[in-house]
Design an enzyme around this catalytic site. Sequence first.
Site, PDB file in Angstrom:
ATOM      1  N   GLY A 115       0.719  -1.231  -0.207  1.00  0.00           N
ATOM      2  CA  GLY A 115      -0.017  -0.026   0.168  1.00  0.00           C
ATOM      3  C   GLY A 115       0.846   1.214  -0.022  1.00  0.00           C
ATOM      4  O   GLY A 115       2.013   1.315   0.486  1.00  0.00           O
ATOM      5  N   GLN A 161       3.014  10.098   1.384  1.00  0.00           N
ATOM      6  CA  GLN A 161       4.222   9.305   1.278  1.00  0.00           C
ATOM      7  C   GLN A 161       5.250   9.608   0.305  1.00  0.00           C
ATOM      8  O   GLN A 161       6.551   9.551   0.499  1.00  0.00           O
ATOM      9  CB  GLN A 161       4.036   7.803   1.518  1.00  0.00           C
ATOM     10  CG  GLN A 161       3.347   7.393   2.816  1.00  0.00           C
ATOM     11  CD  GLN A 161       3.333   5.775   2.851  1.00  0.00           C
ATOM     12  OE1 GLN A 161       2.170   5.485   2.240  1.00  0.00           O
ATOM     13  NE2 GLN A 161       4.190   5.255   3.439  1.00  0.00           N
ATOM     14  N   CYS A 216       5.535  -0.277   7.418  1.00  0.00           N
ATOM     15  CA  CYS A 216       5.251   0.963   6.541  1.00  0.00           C
ATOM     16  C   CYS A 216       6.430   1.393   5.674  1.00  0.00           C
ATOM     17  O   CYS A 216       7.715   1.405   6.156  1.00  0.00           O
ATOM     18  CB  CYS A 216       4.785   2.033   7.567  1.00  0.00           C
ATOM     19  SG  CYS A 216       4.387   3.660   6.815  1.00  0.00           S
ATOM     20  N   LEU A 217       6.321   1.597   4.362  1.00  0.00           N
ATOM     21  CA  LEU A 217       7.596   2.033   3.464  1.00  0.00           C
ATOM     22  C   LEU A 217       8.036   3.401   3.997  1.00  0.00           C
ATOM     23  O   LEU A 217       9.305   3.583   3.994  1.00  0.00           O
ATOM     24  CB  LEU A 217       6.880   2.309   2.123  1.00  0.00           C
ATOM     25  CG  LEU A 217       6.601   1.067   1.283  1.00  0.00           C
ATOM     26  CD1 LEU A 217       6.015   1.181  -0.316  1.00  0.00           C
ATOM     27  CD2 LEU A 217       7.438  -0.011   1.346  1.00  0.00           C
ATOM     28  N   HIS A 272      -4.692   1.285   7.269  1.00  0.00           N
ATOM     29  CA  HIS A 272      -3.375   1.976   7.582  1.00  0.00           C
ATOM     30  C   HIS A 272      -3.178   2.963   6.599  1.00  0.00           C
ATOM     31  O   HIS A 272      -2.773   4.145   7.139  1.00  0.00           O
ATOM     32  CB  HIS A 272      -2.412   0.848   7.136  1.00  0.00           C
ATOM     33  CG  HIS A 272      -1.045   1.258   7.303  1.00  0.00           C
ATOM     34  ND1 HIS A 272       0.205   0.800   8.171  1.00  0.00           N
ATOM     35  CD2 HIS A 272      -0.153   1.979   6.466  1.00  0.00           C
ATOM     36  CE1 HIS A 272       1.023   1.412   7.868  1.00  0.00           C
ATOM     37  NE2 HIS A 272       1.141   2.203   6.803  1.00  0.00           N
ATOM     38  N   GLU A 273      -3.585   2.854   5.310  1.00  0.00           N
ATOM     39  CA  GLU A 273      -3.443   4.001   4.350  1.00  0.00           C
ATOM     40  C   GLU A 273      -4.313   5.239   4.670  1.00  0.00           C
ATOM     41  O   GLU A 273      -3.937   6.371   4.370  1.00  0.00           O
ATOM     42  CB  GLU A 273      -3.782   3.206   2.911  1.00  0.00           C
ATOM     43  CG  GLU A 273      -2.563   2.127   2.521  1.00  0.00           C
ATOM     44  CD  GLU A 273      -0.979   2.662   2.781  1.00  0.00           C
ATOM     45  OE1 GLU A 273      -0.584   3.959   2.721  1.00  0.00           O
ATOM     46  OE2 GLU A 273      -0.434   1.493   2.964  1.00  0.00           O
ATOM     47  N   HIS A 286      -2.674   7.701   6.715  1.00  0.00           N
ATOM     48  CA  HIS A 286      -1.703   8.594   6.196  1.00  0.00           C
ATOM     49  C   HIS A 286      -2.467   9.682   5.702  1.00  0.00           C
ATOM     50  O   HIS A 286      -1.837  10.943   5.863  1.00  0.00           O
ATOM     51  CB  HIS A 286      -1.056   7.790   5.082  1.00  0.00           C
ATOM     52  CG  HIS A 286       0.090   6.972   5.426  1.00  0.00           C
ATOM     53  ND1 HIS A 286       1.266   7.472   6.192  1.00  0.00           N
ATOM     54  CD2 HIS A 286       0.154   5.625   5.340  1.00  0.00           C
ATOM     55  CE1 HIS A 286       1.995   6.257   6.440  1.00  0.00           C
ATOM     56  NE2 HIS A 286       1.543   5.146   5.721  1.00  0.00           N
TER      57      HIS A 286
HETATM   58 ZN    ZN Z   1       2.495   3.210   5.859  1.00  0.00          ZN
END
Ligand code: ZN
Length: 190
Positions: free
Chosen positions: A49, A54, A98-99, A144-145, A148
């Site tokens: 994701g 991000q 998480c990236l 999760h996304e 953000h």
């Molecule tokens: Zn994330």
Amino acid sequence: MTYPTTLRVLAYPAPVLRRKAEPVTVFDADLAAFVERMYQCMYDAKGVGLAAPQVGVSIRCFITDHTQREAKDLHDRRVFINPRIEDAEGEETYEEGCLSFPGIYAKVTRPNRFTLVWQDLTGAEQRQQFDIEAGDFLGVVTQHEFDHLEGKVFVDHLSPAQLTLLRRKLRELETDWKAEHGNAGAVLRR
Ligand code: ZN
């Protein structure tokens, strides 16, 4: 709106990760092309994701492809624009990463069942019910996304004890940010 041509995933403590993202109002070819670049960026980083903030674009848009980690040739690409979460209930705990927090993983508790309402790339409204306990891993990824877009990150859900265990890794990311940008960034209060 002008979107960046080259995308790079920004790591904690990038300040944009703390900003509440703006609604998408124009559903045009530029948006579609940006989303395509987000996919390439997410696949390069081996993520399931990725939210627009991000990559430094503070708009309410995220993408997922939650199948690719099981089977390389099987994709389930989804684009969620201006999403909202309705009727959230129950609790389920999953290990998340998480990236924007490379090397950091922790168990996060989130609502188990909810309805997601969003717009697709044409602006049409879509909705889907999720039940994580019944196997909807995409329900974990979308929550999760979604965070953000609200300026939240997954470590915000952790207990002080969990954060203590991650302190060294968080500090490494803070040091990297400072070395590259010359400022502290948006450091977690802990
Ligand atoms: Zn994330």
